[in-house]
Write an enzyme that holds these catalytic residues in place. Structure first.
Site, PDB file in Angstrom:
ATOM      1  NE  ARG A  79      -3.707   0.236   2.257  1.00  0.00           N
ATOM      2  CZ  ARG A  79      -4.443   0.704   3.270  1.00  0.00           C
ATOM      3  NH1 ARG A  79      -4.478   0.051   4.409  1.00  0.00           N
ATOM      4  NH2 ARG A  79      -5.124   1.826   3.148  1.00  0.00           N
ATOM      5  NE  ARG A 174       2.108   0.026   6.895  1.00  0.00           N
ATOM      6  CZ  ARG A 174       0.816  -0.191   6.643  1.00  0.00           C
ATOM      7  NH1 ARG A 174       0.038  -0.674   7.601  1.00  0.00           N
ATOM      8  NH2 ARG A 174       0.309   0.076   5.452  1.00  0.00           N
TER       9      ARG A 174
END
Length: 208
Positions: A79, A174
């Site tokens: 993504r 992340r």
């Protein structure tokens, strides 16, 4: 069936000081201050760039990493927009072949203890999927068709290249507490390793 832990391999050969000197030599073009370059000036220069938010300069340097993770995590990796990806293909890889040991390789879900009922249930389902996959291939089904039953837990290898600015953005998202546990399993140690390899660039990204 084989169960492994997730991980990563840094493919790029990283010389942290060489990277900083490269960034400085490029960044000083903006200010026409090349004459201020000294043997020890790069760390302070790059730190000032990041402090001022002038991160476009660090886009000139990139890092390539191979992640070994499950398919679910790989779906989140891709993504990220400013990146290049090369991923193991379930369309062309026939996991019933000798090359793969005639078995599926799965990434262990770190959030379940191996003695728990949840883990045992997961293991039973993975075993059934492997048997069904091999049976479909044996019946003449193509790998690109049989892959429709493969789980998110299937191991995949994906090579990711990003410039340093995008890696900073990537790590801020992340490694955060809101990130998926299996994503953090690989991103936190990677960030810590890169902090040790490249001074300044990632130091301000805190892991909570």
């Amino acid at each position: 069936m084989r169960v492994i832990n997730a991980g990563y391999v840094i493919i790029s050969e990283i010389d942290g000081m060489k990277i900083l000197k490269s960034i400085e030599s490029i960044g000083r073009v903006c200010y026409k201050s090349e004459k201020k370059i000294t043997k020890d000036s790069s760390q302070k220069f790059v730190a000032n760039l990041l402090k001022r938010g002038h991160e476009s300069v660090i886009e000139h340097e990139k890092i390539t990493v191979k992640f070994i993770c499950d398919r679910g995590v790989s779906h989140e990796l891709v993504r990220h927009r400013i990146a290049s990806f090369s991923q193991e293909s379930t369309r062309y890889c026939n996991y019933s072949n000798e090359k793969f040991g005639k078995e599926l390789t799965l990434v262990k879900p770190l959030f379940w203890n191996e003695e728990s009922e949840q883990y045992k249930s997961w293991l039973r389902v993975m075993d059934l999927i492997e048997k069904t996959y091999n049976s479909l291939i044996a019946s003449g089904v193509k790998p690109e068709e049989a892959r429709s039953i493969l789980p998110n837990s299937l191991k995949t290898e994906i090579v990711v290249s990003m410039n340093l600015r995008e890696w900073r953005h990537f790590f801020k998202l992340r490694t955060a507490t809101a990130a998926h546990p299996q994503m953090r399993e690989i991103t936190i140690p990677l960030l810590n390793e890169l902090k040790g390899k490249i001074p300044i660039v990632f130091d301000d990204i805190e892991i909570i």
